[in-house]
Design an enzyme around this catalytic site. Structure first.
Site, PDB file in Angstrom:
ATOM      1  N   VAL A  16     125.039  39.413  32.948  1.00  0.00           N
ATOM      2  CA  VAL A  16     123.956  39.202  31.974  1.00  0.00           C
ATOM      3  C   VAL A  16     124.255  38.012  31.049  1.00  0.00           C
ATOM      4  CG1 VAL A  16     122.492  40.288  30.228  1.00  0.00           C
ATOM      5  CG2 VAL A  16     123.457  41.676  32.056  1.00  0.00           C
ATOM      6  N   LYS A  98     123.252  50.158  26.977  1.00  0.00           N
ATOM      7  CA  LYS A  98     122.596  51.462  26.753  1.00  0.00           C
ATOM      8  C   LYS A  98     123.588  52.583  26.482  1.00  0.00           C
ATOM      9  CE  LYS A  98     122.929  50.302  31.216  1.00  0.00           C
ATOM     10  NZ  LYS A  98     122.574  49.092  31.921  1.00  0.00           N
ATOM     11  N   GLU A 122     116.232  45.164  23.775  1.00  0.00           N
ATOM     12  CA  GLU A 122     115.194  45.302  24.809  1.00  0.00           C
ATOM     13  C   GLU A 122     115.796  45.364  26.213  1.00  0.00           C
ATOM     14  OE1 GLU A 122     111.520  45.396  23.994  1.00  0.00           O
ATOM     15  OE2 GLU A 122     112.016  46.442  25.832  1.00  0.00           O
ATOM     16  N   GLY A 127     115.571  46.762  32.037  1.00  0.00           N
ATOM     17  CA  GLY A 127     115.889  45.356  32.347  1.00  0.00           C
ATOM     18  C   GLY A 127     114.870  44.407  31.752  1.00  0.00           C
ATOM     19  N   GLY A 180     126.605  43.873  45.636  1.00  0.00           N
ATOM     20  CA  GLY A 180     126.475  43.770  44.180  1.00  0.00           C
ATOM     21  C   GLY A 180     125.346  44.596  43.594  1.00  0.00           C
ATOM     22  N   ASP A 194     123.112  56.740  33.582  1.00  0.00           N
ATOM     23  CA  ASP A 194     122.475  55.500  33.118  1.00  0.00           C
ATOM     24  C   ASP A 194     120.990  55.749  32.818  1.00  0.00           C
ATOM     25  OD1 ASP A 194     122.665  52.363  33.060  1.00  0.00           O
ATOM     26  OD2 ASP A 194     120.916  52.843  34.290  1.00  0.00           O
ATOM     27  N   LYS A 198     119.024  55.597  29.032  1.00  0.00           N
ATOM     28  CA  LYS A 198     117.805  54.804  28.809  1.00  0.00           C
ATOM     29  C   LYS A 198     116.651  55.672  28.318  1.00  0.00           C
ATOM     30  CE  LYS A 198     119.202  51.348  32.178  1.00  0.00           C
ATOM     31  NZ  LYS A 198     119.200  50.990  33.608  1.00  0.00           N
ATOM     32  N   GLY A 295     119.841  42.761  36.807  1.00  0.00           N
ATOM     33  CA  GLY A 295     120.070  41.427  37.365  1.00  0.00           C
ATOM     34  C   GLY A 295     120.256  40.408  36.266  1.00  0.00           C
TER      35      GLY A 295
HETATM   36  N1  LIG Z   1     124.033  43.790  35.123  1.00  0.00           N
HETATM   37  C1  LIG Z   1     122.787  44.130  34.811  1.00  0.00           C
HETATM   38  O1  LIG Z   1     121.866  43.887  35.580  1.00  0.00           O
HETATM   39  C2  LIG Z   1     122.495  44.794  33.499  1.00  0.00           C
HETATM   40  C3  LIG Z   1     121.179  45.163  33.184  1.00  0.00           C
HETATM   41  C4  LIG Z   1     120.882  45.731  31.948  1.00  0.00           C
HETATM   42  C5  LIG Z   1     121.919  45.950  31.050  1.00  0.00           C
HETATM   43  N2  LIG Z   1     123.191  45.620  31.370  1.00  0.00           N
HETATM   44  C6  LIG Z   1     124.255  45.840  30.381  1.00  0.00           C
HETATM   45  O2  LIG Z   1     124.725  44.586  29.946  1.00  0.00           O
HETATM   46  C7  LIG Z   1     126.110  44.668  29.617  1.00  0.00           C
HETATM   47  C8  LIG Z   1     126.875  43.610  30.427  1.00  0.00           C
HETATM   48  O3  LIG Z   1     126.752  43.913  31.803  1.00  0.00           O
HETATM   49  P1  LIG Z   1     127.200  42.869  32.947  1.00  0.00           P
HETATM   50  O4  LIG Z   1     126.614  43.394  34.202  1.00  0.00           O
HETATM   51  O5  LIG Z   1     126.902  41.486  32.512  1.00  0.00           O
HETATM   52  O6  LIG Z   1     128.773  43.103  32.958  1.00  0.00           O
HETATM   53  P2  LIG Z   1     129.874  42.239  33.756  1.00  0.00           P
HETATM   54  O7  LIG Z   1     129.245  41.356  34.748  1.00  0.00           O
HETATM   55  O8  LIG Z   1     130.902  43.217  34.204  1.00  0.00           O
HETATM   56  O9  LIG Z   1     130.507  41.313  32.618  1.00  0.00           O
HETATM   57  C9  LIG Z   1     131.176  41.841  31.535  1.00  0.00           C
HETATM   58  C10 LIG Z   1     131.678  40.732  30.654  1.00  0.00           C
HETATM   59  O10 LIG Z   1     132.245  41.333  29.481  1.00  0.00           O
HETATM   60  C11 LIG Z   1     133.502  40.700  29.224  1.00  0.00           C
HETATM   61  N3  LIG Z   1     134.314  41.638  28.452  1.00  0.00           N
HETATM   62  C12 LIG Z   1     134.719  42.890  28.788  1.00  0.00           C
HETATM   63  N4  LIG Z   1     135.399  43.447  27.762  1.00  0.00           N
HETATM   64  C13 LIG Z   1     135.425  42.518  26.773  1.00  0.00           C
HETATM   65  C14 LIG Z   1     135.961  42.484  25.469  1.00  0.00           C
HETATM   66  N5  LIG Z   1     136.601  43.532  24.954  1.00  0.00           N
HETATM   67  N6  LIG Z   1     135.780  41.370  24.714  1.00  0.00           N
HETATM   68  C15 LIG Z   1     135.124  40.302  25.220  1.00  0.00           C
HETATM   69  N7  LIG Z   1     134.579  40.273  26.450  1.00  0.00           N
HETATM   70  C16 LIG Z   1     134.727  41.367  27.208  1.00  0.00           C
HETATM   71  C17 LIG Z   1     134.041  40.352  30.582  1.00  0.00           C
HETATM   72  O11 LIG Z   1     135.023  39.341  30.411  1.00  0.00           O
HETATM   73  P3  LIG Z   1     135.698  38.578  31.664  1.00  0.00           P
HETATM   74  O12 LIG Z   1     134.637  37.624  32.148  1.00  0.00           O
HETATM   75  O13 LIG Z   1     136.841  37.889  31.041  1.00  0.00           O
HETATM   76  O14 LIG Z   1     136.054  39.632  32.652  1.00  0.00           O
HETATM   77  C18 LIG Z   1     132.770  39.858  31.276  1.00  0.00           C
HETATM   78  O15 LIG Z   1     132.527  38.512  30.973  1.00  0.00           O
HETATM   79  C19 LIG Z   1     126.524  46.112  29.924  1.00  0.00           C
HETATM   80  O16 LIG Z   1     126.424  46.868  28.757  1.00  0.00           O
HETATM   81  C20 LIG Z   1     125.463  46.572  30.913  1.00  0.00           C
HETATM   82  O17 LIG Z   1     125.264  47.977  30.878  1.00  0.00           O
HETATM   83  C21 LIG Z   1     123.500  45.053  32.578  1.00  0.00           C
END
Ligand SMILES: NC(=O)c1ccc[n+]([C@@H]2O[C@H](COP(=O)([O-])OP(=O)(O)OC[C@H]3O[C@@H](n4cnc5c(N)ncnc54)[C@H](OP(=O)(O)O)[C@@H]3O)[C@@H](O)[C@H]2O)c1
Length: 401
Positions: A16, A98, A122, A127, A180, A194, A198, A295
């Site tokens: 994200v 969430k 939001e 999403g 993925g 999850d 939400k 995504g």
């Molecule tokens: N993926 C989706 O489609 C989606 C949709 C809606 C909501 N979300 C929410 O959005 C959030 C992020 O999801 P994501 O899918 O982007 O996760 P992700 O791809 O696993 O990325 C997580 C990021 O957080 C960093 N991180 C972890 N712990 C940290 C800390 N203590 N301090 C600083 N950085 C830290 C990681 O660092 P490194 O890069 O160094 O590993 C990485 O860059 C989550 O809460 C998720 O539930 C995700």
């Protein structure tokens, strides 16, 4: 009011975070820039200049350079610490987390009031679907009766592929992990947690009721088999993992559970990683919002919309919650408006009748036994579902009818 410049301190540059970076670079007219990004892994190769990055959260939190913190990390406890500190420093926050929001809502709500800052999220439910601000603003006076939807892209992706490719759960899950669409530990997604986080957030904005995650029953598709998909298919139905929040009489029912949906439902044709939220009100009737539920870019665009809202000092008004609190100021007593003692009609597939003994079955309408699969259609006391809550060794597949 209006169009102030935003200097963003960003936490997380994963799926994200990178999506936000891209959509922000393509947006015109928004006076917002990412100034610093805090990440965790010092050895990871980054797509952008190293001067953007820090590994020390205090570089962002304690130096007063940023007027907005965007929290997009994957660890709910660490996210909570970051968000609390930012808000206590008087800085507004955008988050998509969430789990963190649902688990800590009461404290986060109080911090918003105490520090007069915004916390908007939001991207945390649906999403790219703009549902939270719509529940808050557009439906602020509507007599809503129900908010329900497909809120987890992983479940919907797995269920769609099982049905359309005639395959079993384990095959599709493995493939989804390789592509993925599912995490290596998919439990929070497939077991309905999850979806529950939400629907819990949507319940706050739809009805002004704050619940704790353990107050809301969830089960998911972790035990679904191709037999269940076939059962639905033969009857012109599809299985959808739903978050449900509905008003029945003067009480509310809130849970996350797979359901059979028929062709007449707008949810029937929502497939793969798409999500949908169906809102029903006394005067607006039924309306359905459909969009990509997860995504990089879709979620990034929801986060961008929140950042844009902060340029005109937007905050959630929590109008329905504030109204409820004016009658009973104890936020934890919102649960008194929730009903747990009601019969719910379910399809339950089991291997051994022993597995049913923890449920209070009120009456069985249909029973099927064969060498490969057994199921009942029965009315079950909703309360008794908590007896199998969050048990990984429970092998029942339960689906609402
Ligand atoms: N993926 C989706 O489609 C989606 C949709 C809606 C909501 N979300 C929410 O959005 C959030 C992020 O999801 P994501 O899918 O982007 O996760 P992700 O791809 O696993 O990325 C997580 C990021 O957080 C960093 N991180 C972890 N712990 C940290 C800390 N203590 N301090 C600083 N950085 C830290 C990681 O660092 P490194 O890069 O160094 O590993 C990485 O860059 C989550 O809460 C998720 O539930 C995700």
């Amino acid at each position: 009011m209006g169009n102030k410049e935003i200097s963003i301190g960003l936490f997380g540059f994963g799926c994200v975070g990178q999506g936000l970076y891209d959509v922000l670079n393509h947006s015109e007219g928004l006076k917002a820039n990412i100034d610093k990004i805090c990440v965790k892994d010092k050895n990871k190769k980054r797509k952008i200049e190293s001067s953007f990055f820090t590994y020390d959260k205090n570089v962002i939190l304690n130096q007063g350079h940023h007027n907005v913190i965007v929290e997009l990390i994957d660890n709910a406890n660490e996210a909570f610490e970051i968000v609390k500190e930012a808000m206590s420093n008087g800085v507004s926050v955008v988050s998509a987390n969430k789990k963190m929001l649902a688990e800590n809502f009461k404290e986060l709500y109080n911090l918003q009031l105490k520090n007069n800052v915004a916390l908007i999220y939001e991207g945390s439910a649906g999403g790219s679907i703009p549902i939270i601000r719509n529940l808050e603003e557009y439906y602020d006076n509507e007599l809503l009766s129900s908010v329900k939807g497909i809120l987890n892209g992983t479940c919907n992706y797995i269920l769609s592929r099982m049905e359309l490719e005639n395959k079993d759960y384990a095959d599709i899950l493995k493939d989804a992990q390789l592509n993925g669409f599912a995490e290596s530990d998919p439990w929070l997604d497939v077991a309905g947690f999850d979806t529950k986080f939400k629907i819990l957030l949507l319940t706050i904005h739809a009805f002004g009721i704050v619940l704790k995650p353990d107050d809301v029953f969830n089960t998911g598709i972790q035990n679904v088999s191709y037999d269940d998909i076939l059962y639905a298919k033969q009857r012109g139905l599809r299985i959808k993992m739903l978050g449900v929040s509905q008003k029945v009489g003067d009480k509310y029912r809130v849970y996350a559970l797979p359901h059979f949906v028929n062709r007449e439902s707008e949810l029937f044709n929502v497939l793969y990683e798409y999500n949908a939220v169906e809102v029903e009100g006394a005067f607006s009737c039924k309306q359905t919002l459909v969009g990509k539920g997860a995504g990089s870019h879709p979620t990034g665009s929801a986060v961008l919309s929140d950042i844009s809202a902060l340029t005109y000092d937007y905050k959630y008004g929590y109008k329905k919650l504030k109204k409820a609190l004016s009658i009973n100021p104890n936020i934890e007593e919102g649960i008194k408006q929730v009903e747990f003692d009601f019969p719910i009609k379910l399809y339950i597939r089991f291997q051994d009748k022993e597995q049913l003994k923890e449920l209070e079955i009120l009456n069985v309408e249909e029973e099927y036994k064969s060498t490969t699969t057994n199921y009942i259609i029965a009315n079950v006391s909703f309360n008794s579902l908590f007896n199998i809550y969050n048990k990984r060794d429970n092998k029942l597949f339960i689906c609402g009818i």
